[in-house]
Design an enzyme around this catalytic site. Structure first.
Site, PDB file in Angstrom:
ATOM      1  N   GLU A  62       0.849  -1.192   0.000  1.00  0.00           N
ATOM      2  CA  GLU A  62       0.000   0.000   0.000  1.00  0.00           C
ATOM      3  C   GLU A  62       0.885   1.243   0.000  1.00  0.00           C
ATOM      4  O   GLU A  62       1.751   1.422   0.865  1.00  0.00           O
ATOM      5  CB  GLU A  62      -0.955   0.057   1.205  1.00  0.00           C
ATOM      6  N   GLU A  87       5.029   5.029   3.263  1.00  0.00           N
ATOM      7  CA  GLU A  87       4.457   6.331   3.672  1.00  0.00           C
ATOM      8  C   GLU A  87       5.597   7.258   4.093  1.00  0.00           C
ATOM      9  O   GLU A  87       6.587   6.803   4.676  1.00  0.00           O
ATOM     10  CB  GLU A  87       3.464   6.108   4.822  1.00  0.00           C
ATOM     11  N   ASP A 137      -2.982  12.169  -2.755  1.00  0.00           N
ATOM     12  CA  ASP A 137      -3.244  13.621  -2.787  1.00  0.00           C
ATOM     13  C   ASP A 137      -3.721  14.004  -4.187  1.00  0.00           C
ATOM     14  O   ASP A 137      -3.034  13.736  -5.169  1.00  0.00           O
ATOM     15  CB  ASP A 137      -1.963  14.373  -2.426  1.00  0.00           C
ATOM     16  N   PHE A 211      -9.143   9.194   5.330  1.00  0.00           N
ATOM     17  CA  PHE A 211      -9.310  10.315   4.401  1.00  0.00           C
ATOM     18  C   PHE A 211     -10.673  10.245   3.712  1.00  0.00           C
ATOM     19  O   PHE A 211     -11.339  11.256   3.484  1.00  0.00           O
ATOM     20  CB  PHE A 211      -8.176  10.275   3.362  1.00  0.00           C
TER      21      PHE A 211
HETATM   22  C1  LIG Z   1      -4.612  12.127   1.115  1.00  0.00           C
HETATM   23  S1  LIG Z   1      -3.641  11.087   2.085  1.00  0.00           S
HETATM   24  C2  LIG Z   1      -4.570   9.553   2.133  1.00  0.00           C
HETATM   25  C3  LIG Z   1      -4.099   8.625   3.202  1.00  0.00           C
HETATM   26  C4  LIG Z   1      -4.816   7.260   3.283  1.00  0.00           C
HETATM   27  N1  LIG Z   1      -4.592   6.461   2.107  1.00  0.00           N
HETATM   28  C5  LIG Z   1      -6.284   7.427   3.530  1.00  0.00           C
HETATM   29  O1  LIG Z   1      -7.071   7.192   2.589  1.00  0.00           O
HETATM   30  O2  LIG Z   1      -6.659   7.784   4.655  1.00  0.00           O
HETATM   31  C6  LIG Z   1      -2.301  10.704   0.987  1.00  0.00           C
HETATM   32  C7  LIG Z   1      -1.087  10.099   1.704  1.00  0.00           C
HETATM   33  O3  LIG Z   1      -0.119   9.717   0.733  1.00  0.00           O
HETATM   34  C8  LIG Z   1       1.164  10.004   1.230  1.00  0.00           C
HETATM   35  N2  LIG Z   1       2.051  10.139   0.062  1.00  0.00           N
HETATM   36  C9  LIG Z   1       1.926  11.013  -0.965  1.00  0.00           C
HETATM   37  N3  LIG Z   1       2.899  10.854  -1.864  1.00  0.00           N
HETATM   38  C10 LIG Z   1       3.666   9.827  -1.383  1.00  0.00           C
HETATM   39  C11 LIG Z   1       4.834   9.197  -1.862  1.00  0.00           C
HETATM   40  N4  LIG Z   1       5.405   9.575  -3.019  1.00  0.00           N
HETATM   41  N5  LIG Z   1       5.376   8.206  -1.140  1.00  0.00           N
HETATM   42  C12 LIG Z   1       4.802   7.814   0.033  1.00  0.00           C
HETATM   43  N6  LIG Z   1       3.684   8.372   0.553  1.00  0.00           N
HETATM   44  C13 LIG Z   1       3.128   9.367  -0.156  1.00  0.00           C
HETATM   45  C14 LIG Z   1       0.981  11.298   2.012  1.00  0.00           C
HETATM   46  O4  LIG Z   1       1.993  11.471   2.983  1.00  0.00           O
HETATM   47  C15 LIG Z   1      -0.391  11.085   2.635  1.00  0.00           C
HETATM   48  O5  LIG Z   1      -0.284  10.488   3.914  1.00  0.00           O
END
Ligand SMILES: C[S@@+](CC[C@H](N)C(=O)[O-])C[C@H]1O[C@@H](n2cnc3c(N)ncnc32)[C@H](O)[C@@H]1O
Length: 233
Positions: A62, A87, A137, A211
């Site tokens: 994931e 993450e 994001d 989220f």
């Molecule tokens: C909008 S949040 C959604 C988190 C989770 N999947 C949820 O649905 O609750 C997006 C997450 O992706 C992580 N993220 C974004 N780009 C990433 C990358 N290149 N590598 C690792 N994590 C990443 C961010 O730190 C953030 O915690």
């Protein structure tokens, strides 16, 4: 006129901004106590996704698990699958470490690093059976769209690490991003849409994420996509 140094131009475009959110005491304690046990250090070399787990079994990865609640839930209810969460957000890593330790899970490990680089350098070829990317994001503004993780190059990179007949499951609450994901995945000849050409997955088998819950409160829709890699298993 803005003064861009050369290093600005050479800096990779990241799909995230490290938020300055403080670690809670519990998260900091978990990082101090459990990091070496459950976090796999990224050092530009491919890890061995078999030997890092107690039992060799199918691997689900994931990307961007956020606070990790739904990843923990999946790992608890699927002990016959190994889970690797990637993450960059340290409070989420701390929170998940606590969950892994409390439940003494041996089928869930973490890499705390940019998933784009982990995919490129940190995993061997053809090791992933299922890839999850839930609510990445969305980068709403047009000028920020290039920061979106799902791009043709990202999928090419990902496919090198996927096994034949492996699953790719994406979800988003942003319609424009959902359509973009669909376009990018459908354009790749190595993939087929499990739900039929152009179709979203209407009844996905995944836990609701943190989220997503926030989006539901704001009245957002949700789009899931499920694709399969081609080839013989
Ligand atoms: C909008 S949040 C959604 C988190 C989770 N999947 C949820 O649905 O609750 C997006 C997450 O992706 C992580 N993220 C974004 N780009 C990433 C990358 N290149 N590598 C690792 N994590 C990443 C961010 O730190 C953030 O915690």
């Amino acid at each position: 006129m803005p003064n861009h140094s050369d290093s600005d131009h050479n800096r990779p475009i990241r799909s995230y901004v490290i938020r300055s959110g403080r670690l809670t005491d519990a998260q900091r304690k978990a990082i101090d106590s459990y990091w070496t046990q459950y976090v796999i250090e990224f050092n530009n070399h491919a890890i061995d996704p078999v030997s890092i787990f107690a039992v060799p079994q199918k691997l689900t990865v994931e990307i961007g698990f956020g606070m990790g609640d739904s990843l923990l839930e999946m790992a608890q209810s699927n002990p016959d699958v190994n889970f690797l969460g990637i993450e960059v957000h340290q409070p989420g890593v701390g929170k998940l470490l606590n969950g892994i330790a409390e439940n003494q899970l041996t089928n869930l490990k973490i890499i705390c690093h940019d998933a784009s680089e982990v995919l490129q350098f940190g995993l061997p070829a053809h090791c992933i059976d299922r890839l999850l990317l839930f609510f990445p994001d969305p980068w709403h503004k047009k000028r920020h769209n290039k920061r979106r993780l799902v791009q043709p190059e990202f999928i090419d990179r990902l496919l090198k690490k996927m096994r034949p007949q492996a699953k790719i499951h994406f979800a988003t609450d942003w319609q424009a991003y959902a359509e973009h994901m669909m376009e990018v995945l459908e354009a790749n000849p190595e993939l087929e849409n499990v739900n039929g050409a152009g179709a979203f997955w209407l009844q996905p088998n995944r836990p609701v994420t943190k989220f997503e819950r926030r989006g539901q409160r704001l009245g957002h829709g949700v789009w899931d996509l499920l694709f399969r890699t081609k080839g013989e298993n």
